[in-house]
Design a protein around this motif. Structure first.
Motif, PDB file in Angstrom:
ATOM      1  N   GLU A 260      45.423  40.931  51.858  1.00 41.13           N
ATOM      2  CA  GLU A 260      46.173  39.688  51.696  1.00 41.13           C
ATOM      3  C   GLU A 260      47.351  39.582  52.660  1.00 41.13           C
ATOM      4  OE1 GLU A 260      46.873  38.147  47.711  1.00 41.13           O
ATOM      5  OE2 GLU A 260      44.922  38.967  47.148  1.00 41.13           O
TER       6      GLU A 260
ATOM      7  N   PHE B  73      36.339  37.980  46.230  1.00 35.99           N
ATOM      8  CA  PHE B  73      37.464  37.649  45.344  1.00 35.99           C
ATOM      9  C   PHE B  73      37.516  38.448  44.048  1.00 35.99           C
ATOM     10  CE2 PHE B  73      36.548  33.739  47.791  1.00 35.99           C
ATOM     11  CZ  PHE B  73      37.749  33.657  48.491  1.00 35.99           C
ATOM     12  N   LYS B  74      36.583  39.344  43.846  1.00 34.77           N
ATOM     13  CA  LYS B  74      36.526  40.163  42.634  1.00 34.77           C
ATOM     14  C   LYS B  74      36.400  39.329  41.363  1.00 34.77           C
ATOM     15  CE  LYS B  74      37.925  44.314  42.499  1.00 34.77           C
ATOM     16  NZ  LYS B  74      38.672  45.485  42.204  1.00 34.77           N
TER      17      LYS B  74
ATOM     18  N   ASP C 114      36.517  27.176  41.490  1.00 36.42           N
ATOM     19  CA  ASP C 114      37.203  28.444  41.245  1.00 36.42           C
ATOM     20  C   ASP C 114      38.555  28.080  40.655  1.00 36.42           C
ATOM     21  OD1 ASP C 114      38.599  30.815  41.278  1.00 36.42           O
ATOM     22  OD2 ASP C 114      37.771  31.502  43.185  1.00 36.42           O
TER      23      ASP C 114
ATOM     24  N   GLN D 121      47.104  32.351  44.971  1.00 36.98           N
ATOM     25  CA  GLN D 121      47.846  32.939  43.852  1.00 36.98           C
ATOM     26  C   GLN D 121      49.294  33.286  44.190  1.00 36.98           C
ATOM     27  OE1 GLN D 121      46.791  33.658  40.565  1.00 36.98           O
ATOM     28  NE2 GLN D 121      45.196  32.252  41.216  1.00 36.98           N
TER      29      GLN D 121
ATOM     30  N   THR E  11      37.753  29.863  53.693  1.00 38.54           N
ATOM     31  CA  THR E  11      36.741  30.068  52.658  1.00 38.54           C
ATOM     32  C   THR E  11      35.594  29.066  52.787  1.00 38.54           C
ATOM     33  OG1 THR E  11      38.558  30.717  51.259  1.00 38.54           O
ATOM     34  CG2 THR E  11      36.449  30.477  50.193  1.00 38.54           C
TER      35      THR E  11
ATOM     36  N   TRP F 254      30.946  35.887  45.900  1.00 40.51           N
ATOM     37  CA  TRP F 254      32.299  35.634  45.407  1.00 40.51           C
ATOM     38  C   TRP F 254      32.917  36.915  44.843  1.00 40.51           C
ATOM     39  CZ3 TRP F 254      33.164  31.032  47.346  1.00 40.51           C
ATOM     40  CH2 TRP F 254      34.387  30.420  47.116  1.00 40.51           C
TER      41      TRP F 254
ATOM     42  N   PHE G 141      41.952  30.552  42.285  1.00 40.90           N
ATOM     43  CA  PHE G 141      41.622  30.922  43.654  1.00 40.90           C
ATOM     44  C   PHE G 141      42.613  31.953  44.180  1.00 40.90           C
ATOM     45  CE2 PHE G 141      41.539  30.110  48.309  1.00 40.90           C
ATOM     46  CZ  PHE G 141      40.227  30.479  48.521  1.00 40.90           C
ATOM     47  N   GLN G 142      42.093  33.136  44.483  1.00 42.40           N
ATOM     48  CA  GLN G 142      42.926  34.296  44.816  1.00 42.40           C
ATOM     49  C   GLN G 142      43.921  34.043  45.940  1.00 42.40           C
ATOM     50  OE1 GLN G 142      43.191  37.126  43.189  1.00 42.40           O
ATOM     51  NE2 GLN G 142      44.625  37.998  44.669  1.00 42.40           N
ATOM     52  N   TRP G 143      43.491  33.388  46.993  1.00 44.75           N
ATOM     53  CA  TRP G 143      44.352  33.275  48.163  1.00 44.75           C
ATOM     54  C   TRP G 143      45.419  32.195  48.038  1.00 44.75           C
ATOM     55  CZ3 TRP G 143      39.676  33.919  51.977  1.00 44.75           C
ATOM     56  CH2 TRP G 143      39.242  35.251  51.890  1.00 44.75           C
TER      57      TRP G 143
END
Lengths: 154, 186
Positions: free
Chosen positions: A8, A73-74, A92, A99, A119, A69, A95-97
């Protein structure tokens, strides 16, 4: 494996680098999309080594929602909808990115689409490896919900 | 000392959230390719990668200190061990070794094993010994150490991508910055 934060930290820096090295936002998005495409294409190649060829388009999309995914993104995609005519909507809701983004509530520019564009490219690249050409658009809703729309081009 | 940090590195790495390194490897590769396209001059690419690393380093140090619980190092030798055994392990899950100290103990070589950045990578002949593909790592070390008052210079001296047998970064301590600027000093 490596630490998630390591990726990240790098991701944020990569976005910054691409934004600064591009003449305008549109140009930057195009570059990020292309980067994502390359990475998505190759990731799927490695991920699906032991997978049999998918007979149906829907199976490929499901693979992206679940296996692909999960690797990136786990987590899996929270919602998948389709009109059965080549349009798929992937939601989603965390969304991880997005967060760890913080923003100034008084700022006029709250656009953070550059953190998602990559993405869209990933999905497009993944789909192309399955033999489908498509257009991927996305919409950021609320704080960190991202909705991706895949439109298959015939 | 090395044993202690070996264990700490392992413990911290086990604790942190992890992802598959292939995503990182491929994304990094795609970015380097883009930079080569954008800059054309390879030296500029090396500089850009180092700068990106620096920006990462100055932010990453905070997480490093918080998660590892390491306090102030007594000397530069200890700092080197911490970088190699805890830093590289915690973020990249790999081992690094310290060696080749100079007489003043201000300069050492860091040998990196299994660098995930260079998985699946082959350099074309014309880039060998010119492009420091993993130069971002030099920047990370420089940025992180600057935040703990150490000004260092890092350079790749060997890289397996350029047909060397190992990947080595030379780290030189240039200056220990003082914590505070004295009153009336400018």
């Amino acid at each position: 494996s490596i630490s998630a934060s390591c990726f990240e930290f790098f991701y944020i820096e990569m976005i910054d680098c691409i934004m600064k090295s591009s003449s305008d936002k549109q140009h930057a998005h195009k570059k990020l999309d292309k980067l994502g495409f390359k990475v998505g294409h190759r990731l799927v190649e490695r991920l699906s080594l032991d997978t049999a060829l998918f007979p149906e388009l829907l199976d490929s999309v499901k693979f992206i929602c679940k296996v692909f995914w999960a690797m990136v993104f786990k987590k899996t995609i929270d919602g998948l909808k389709t009109n059965h005519k080549g349009v798929f909507v992937l939601t989603d809701s965390k969304f991880q990115w997005l967060q760890h983004l913080s923003f100034d509530s008084s700022a006029s520019n709250k656009d953070c689409s550059e953190y998602v564009q990559f993405t869209a490219g990933l999905i497009k690249g993944a789909m192309s490896n399955f033999g489908f050409k498509c257009i991927v658009t996305f919409d950021i809703q609320q704080v960190s919900t991202c909705v991706f729309t895949i439109k298959i081009e015939s | 000392m090395s044993k202690k940090y070996d264990k700490l590195g392992n413990d911290v790495f086990n604790k942190v959230e992890k992802i598959n390194s292939e995503l990182f490897t491929l994304t990094y590769g795609a970015l380097v390719t883009q930079l080569i396209k954008d800059y054309e001059d390879i030296e500029q690419v090396n500089i850009k990668l180092e700068q990106m690393g620096y920006n990462i380093g100055i932010r990453l140090i905070e997480e490093f200190l918080a998660k590892s619980g390491i306090g102030r190092c007594s000397d530069f030798i200890e700092t080197a061990e911490v970088i190699a055994k805890v830093g590289f392990k915690m973020f990249l899950g790999i081992n690094a070794h310290v060696g080749d100290w100079d007489a003043d103990r201000k300069e050492f070589h860091l040998t990196i094993e299994d660098n995930p950045l260079i998985d699946f990578v082959e350099l074309p002949e014309q880039y060998k010994h010119k492009l420091y593909y993993s130069n971002i790592l030099c920047g990370v070390i420089r940025g992180a150490l600057e935040m703990v008052q150490m000004k260092v210079k890092c350079t790749f001296v060997k890289c397996t991508l350029s047909d060397d047998t190992t990947s080595e970064i030379k780290v030189v301590l240039e200056e220990v910055l003082s914590d505070m600027i004295p009153v009336g000093y400018d």
